[in-house]
Design an enzyme around this catalytic site. Structure first.
Site, PDB file in Angstrom:
ATOM      1  N   ASP A  92      80.710 -20.102  97.487  1.00 43.94           N
ATOM      2  CA  ASP A  92      80.569 -18.695  97.556  1.00 43.94           C
ATOM      3  C   ASP A  92      80.380 -17.996  96.390  1.00 43.94           C
ATOM      4  OD1 ASP A  92      80.920 -17.977 100.469  1.00 43.94           O
ATOM      5  OD2 ASP A  92      83.043 -17.976 100.234  1.00 43.94           O
ATOM      6  N   LYS A 120      76.411 -18.965  99.083  1.00 43.58           N
ATOM      7  CA  LYS A 120      76.676 -18.004  99.978  1.00 43.58           C
ATOM      8  C   LYS A 120      76.763 -16.723  99.712  1.00 43.58           C
ATOM      9  CE  LYS A 120      80.224 -18.295 102.752  1.00 43.58           C
ATOM     10  NZ  LYS A 120      80.899 -16.990 102.828  1.00 43.58           N
ATOM     11  N   GLU A 189      80.542 -14.315 111.522  1.00 40.61           N
ATOM     12  CA  GLU A 189      82.184 -14.304 111.607  1.00 40.61           C
ATOM     13  C   GLU A 189      82.499 -12.956 112.476  1.00 40.61           C
ATOM     14  OE1 GLU A 189      86.152 -14.480 108.732  1.00 40.61           O
ATOM     15  OE2 GLU A 189      84.003 -14.715 107.833  1.00 40.61           O
TER      16      GLU A 189
END
Length: 271
Positions: A92, A120, A189
């Site tokens: 991330d 990400k 998500e």
């Protein structure tokens, strides 16, 4: 030490993930923060290890991911990479480290040097120029749309996204924009199952769901959550795979099997 042993299976690469998606093989992804768990998850057959900024919640005790620093992610990425897993290592980019394409590139270089094979970023249409900038410089990118935890204060909490017609339209635009910019993977998500299914059908790249239904190309959970280690109320999209299992390895193997055979997530884990 066992966590320094060579991986015994073929490496999972970015092109391999695309081939899995094209062949209809589900992708099993979990968060991971250290060498010991990297070796265990790799042995269990996990395809992608995500060094997530969720470490702020599960390791540091933070209430959000916002305090997590680039140095934190780099440290844990290096720890995971030392296990030399066959699984793809994704890291991330933390809050505040990719405000401009140039910032994103500098941050990504640090994570790639630590051992990441893909980075990400949270965001959609507005992030397209940054995604393109990174991909043009040989940095593979995973985008993250829907409930993006770094935007918790903008959303007013951790809320399901894409429930309205306007929200669903924007999420589709976001997903198509990052794909067009060169993203090779996308996490969705906490969005309605039907919307996630529509997005997955429209995209050419693999989609990874967390609270996004069964039709995504794969699934991801926070490691601690799927092992039943969560204080307070269990998130709707989480299943405790440790329950009834004799070992952590068996629990992770059960997760991988459930993702691969399509038995997870069930309707009770979706929106």
């Amino acid at each position: 030490m066992t966590y320094l042993q060579e991986a015994s299976r073929n490496a999972i690469t970015v092109p391999k993930l695309q081939a899995m998606r094209d062949a209809g093989e589900k992708i099993a992804m979990l968060t991971c923060y250290d060498a010991s768990f990297a070796a265990l998850l790799d042995r269990a057959g996990v395809d992608v290890l995500l060094i997530g900024d969720s470490l702020g919640n599960v390791l540091q005790g933070q209430t959000t991911t916002l305090p997590v620093s680039l140095a934190d992610i780099a440290y844990h990425t290096a720890s995971v990479a030392r296990a030399r897993p066959a699984a793809l290592i994704v890291a991330d980019l933390p809050f505040g480290t990719y405000g401009t394409p140039e910032d994103a590139f500098r941050s990504s270089v640090e994570l790639m040097r630590a051992g990441a094979q893909m980075v990400k970023l949270e965001g959609g249409e507005w992030l397209a120029d940054t995604v393109r900038f990174l991909v043009e410089r040989s940095i593979p990118v995973c985008a993250h749309v829907g409930l993006t935890p770094q935007s918790v204060h903008a959303f007013g909490g951790f809320k399901v996204q894409g429930k309205t017609e306007a929200g669903a339209t924007q999420l589709m635009r976001d997903s198509l924009a990052v794909q067009q910019a060169g993203a090779q993977l996308i996490v969705m998500e906490a969005i309605p199952t039907l919307l996630a299914s529509d997005v997955t059908k429209q995209l050419r790249i693999p989609t990874i769901g967390i609270g996004a239904g069964l039709d995504c190309s794969g699934q991801v959970l926070v490691l601690h959550d799927m092992l039943g280690i969560f204080p307070g109320k269990r998130p709707r999209f989480v299943k405790d795979f440790m329950h009834g299992q004799p070992s952590i390895l068996a629990a992770v193997e059960a997760y991988v099997a459930a993702v691969k055979d399509g038995s997870f997530p069930g309707p009770e884990h979706t929106f």
